[in-house]
Design an enzyme around this catalytic site. Structure first.
Site, short mmCIF file in Angstrom:
data_model
loop_
_atom_site.label_atom_id
_atom_site.label_comp_id
_atom_site.label_asym_id
_atom_site.label_seq_id
_atom_site.Cartn_x
_atom_site.Cartn_y
_atom_site.Cartn_z
N ASN A 65 0.85 -1.20 0.00
CA ASN A 65 0.00 0.00 0.00
C ASN A 65 0.90 1.26 0.00
O ASN A 65 2.12 1.15 0.06
CB ASN A 65 -0.91 -0.06 1.23
CG ASN A 65 -0.12 0.14 2.50
OD1 ASN A 65 1.04 -0.24 2.58
ND2 ASN A 65 -0.73 0.77 3.47
N CYS A 80 1.95 3.60 2.08
CA CYS A 80 3.01 3.90 3.07
C CYS A 80 3.91 2.70 3.35
O CYS A 80 4.81 2.76 4.20
CB CYS A 80 2.38 4.46 4.33
SG CYS A 80 1.39 5.93 4.00
N GLU A 95 3.47 -0.36 4.67
CA GLU A 95 3.33 -1.29 5.79
C GLU A 95 2.48 -2.51 5.47
O GLU A 95 2.41 -3.44 6.26
CB GLU A 95 2.77 -0.56 7.01
CG GLU A 95 1.28 -0.19 6.94
CD GLU A 95 1.01 1.12 6.20
OE1 GLU A 95 1.94 1.60 5.51
OE2 GLU A 95 -0.11 1.64 6.30
#
Ligand code: ADP
Length: 578
Positions: free
Chosen positions: A275, A277, A279
């Protein structure tokens, strides 16, 4: 649900909720209070209990969800707070979409991303399947324009959709290091504005890292047929990547083989992207709901000393796992293919926030072995309890449907309801709502200047630091204003040494400690860990290389660095968008 009294919330929390989360009428007037928001979310999610034969009483579960959220012990990701019980009903923060090597494939992905952005979700894409720039296009006799050129279309679409949405769309683009266009990709954000709605990361393989270490060349691979198509010197590519990351933070790096070693369903597909960011690694067409436990609210004070309240933590984790699993049932996904994939694997991503606050409360410096040991212990506990809670849900609700195509096949002890349970999210906005430090990051400042509306400046002090300063008798407005300017108390001799050791900020923490902390959390996280390694402006490229090497050696799944001031010219960044 029973009527509940007025919530006690801070001005910051209220402002954020009013701006982006509370329901508004078309004229922009607020249609709900913060209490009503949490009631709406709790009741909507608890409705899922009624779907199961031996589900619990939805109204009792709603009460428990309401309580855990309004005590700010647990919060689900932003789309759940925004959309639960509303028309949109899309509750997940993270999606990965496939981008196939055809015009239809590319524009399907553009359209699907637009639908997801409209609902507040972020999208990740691997562009690795697209044929390289200047390759022949069979049907027309022309030549392909390559991944970077197509990314600009996604960027423009994102830009336009954001005008109508609650928050600006966020995208991640990943390109494998052995794609023939890798050098163009590495440099594609040097002109900061061209792809401002993208985070980019190079998908690095173990073979590439080995070639770097041995000073060898490695093959580029034609994505159309898997055949070698030229080669590059691995060190040159690594140095270029490092230079660019040093220059303005982009690209990041993700370790694809490491990520796929933890892929719970390799038979269903290979993980090619995360995704926005970083994580949450996901299969193409997969989505995931995240949620975070606020560690600073799971503490007990005993004999004047603060400790983790493991009973409270356990209770919160079990409730959170139930909440996130229920969320899968209640979310309306924008595409049938996503719905099917999500309900086949039922991935959830429970993580923590307020870790730096917890360390302040316990008097442990972030940059210490003791803090790393605490990280291992706390996250180990969260992980074990989340797995146990998921196994418990599987007993009544069944294991995730794809379990027979997963690494857990035939393993009674790991018959889970969810293919993954844990993820450490950045919690950019959630942590403001919960009033705690974000994710597992050290705090950015102990005291900072906030500009208020009439142009006045207000010095805002970290509440835990302020309490300590007052208790130890060194609080003064003058000192707090000075700290806001200097940014660190490391060299302020008027502050007791033990306080200076504990109250460290992101810049007081050396890169080694940042990575060690990330690795400690990663050891106990099914998915990945959102973490930024902060560097001073004068940091060298060699330091960046050391960070990447260390992250690889300590089995992190990726790294993001940020050198102070290096994005200054960037018009927008993900954190501005919230
Ligand atoms: P929040 O605190 O708002 O719940 P986080 O900062 O924890 O969000 O980010 C979690 C994930 O949510 C991100 O990795 C991304 O997938 C998604 N996300 C965050 N910000 C945005 C945004 N502005 N637009 C779309 N998706 C976003």
């Amino acid at each position: 649900m029973k009527e509940s009294g007025m919530l006690k919330i801070s001005d910051n929390t209220r402002t954020v909720l009013e701006r982006r989360y509370l329901k508004k009428d078309p004229a922009g007037n607020l249609e709900e209070t913060p209490e009503e928001l949490f009631q709406r979310v709790a009741s909507c999610i608890a409705e899922a209990e009624g779907y199961y034969e031996d589900g619990l009483d939805p109204s009792e579960v709603a009460e428990a969800f309401y309580r855990v959220m309004t005590e700010f012990k647990f919060l689900p990701n932003s789309p759940t707070l925004m959309n639960a019980g509303n028309d949109l009903g899309q509750l997940a923060a993270c999606f990965v979409l496939p981008v196939d090597d055809s015009l239809e494939g590319i524009f399907d992905a553009v359209k699907n991303a637009a639908l997801i952005h409209k609902s507040g979700g972020g999208t990740g894409f691997s562009f690795s399947r697209l044929r390289a720039k200047n390759c022949r296009v069979g049907s027309t006799g022309g030549v392909a324009s390559g991944p970077v050129s197509f990314m600009k279309i996604f960027n423009t679409a994102t830009e336009q959709v954001k005008q109508g949405g609650t928050r600006r769309g966020a995208n991640m683009a990943i390109l494998r290091v052995d794609h023939p266009d890798i050098l163009e990709f590495i440099g594609c954000k040097e002109d900061n504005e061209a792809l401002n709605n993208f985070n980019i990361s190079v998908g690095v393989t173990d073979a590439f890292m080995q070639a770097v270490r041995q000073g060898e060349a490695y093959d580029l691979i034609d994505p159309r047929n898997g055949e070698p198509r030229g080669s590059l010197d691995a060190r040159t590519v690594y140095e270029t990547l490092i230079h660019q990351a040093w220059f303005n933070g982009d690209p990041g790096i993700v370790f694809l083989d490491r990520i796929n070693r933890d892929n719970p369903t390799p038979e269903i597909g290979e993980i090619e992207s995360t995704n926005p960011c970083g994580e949450q690694p996901l299969l193409p067409m997969e989505a995931c709901n995240l949620g975070s436990v606020n560690l600073s609210r799971c503490v007990a004070v005993q004999g004047g000393k603060t400790r983790v309240d493991y009973e409270a933590l356990k209770e919160t984790v079990w409730l959170a796992v139930r909440f996130l699993d229920d969320t899968i049932e209640m979310s309306r996904y924008p595409l049938a293919a996503i719905d099917e994939m999500v309900k086949g694997n039922r991935k959830i991503g429970l993580g923590v926030m307020g870790f730096a606050d917890l360390l302040f409360m316990m008097g442990i410096p972030y940059n210490s072995d003791e803090a790393v040991a605490l990280a291992e212990k706390v996250m180990g506990f969260v992980q074990a309890e989340a797995h146990e809670a998921s196994r418990h849900l599987a007993v009544s609700r069944g294991a995730f449907p794809n379990i027979d195509k997963s690494v857990f096949k035939g393993d009674e002890a790991r018959a889970y309801r969810n293919a993954t349970c844990t993820t450490i999210a950045p919690t950019g906005t959630l942590s403001i709502i919960a009033g705690c430090s974000s994710g597992i990051e050290p705090v950015f400042a102990l005291s900072f200047v906030r500009r208020v509306m009439d142009g006045d400046e207000l010095v805002e002090v970290n509440p835990l630091f302020e309490a300590t300063a007052r208790a130890r008798g060194f609080y003064s407005d003058e000192l707090m204003a000075r700290i806001a300017k200097v940014g660190t108390i490391a060299h302020m001799e008027e502050i007791p040494e033990d306080v200076r050791a504990v109250f460290v900020t992101a810049h007081d923490v050396s890169p080694e400690w940042h990575i060690r902390m990330q690795a400690a959390f990663q050891n106990h996280t099914d998915n990945a860990v959102s973490k930024t390694v902060n560097l001073p402006r004068q940091a060298s490229e060699d330091e960046v290389r050391d960070i990447y090497d260390m992250a690889f050696d300590l089995c992190c799944k990726g790294v993001t660095i940020y050198r102070d001031g290096s994005k200054e010219n960037q018009v927008l960044s993900v954190s501005d968008a919230k």
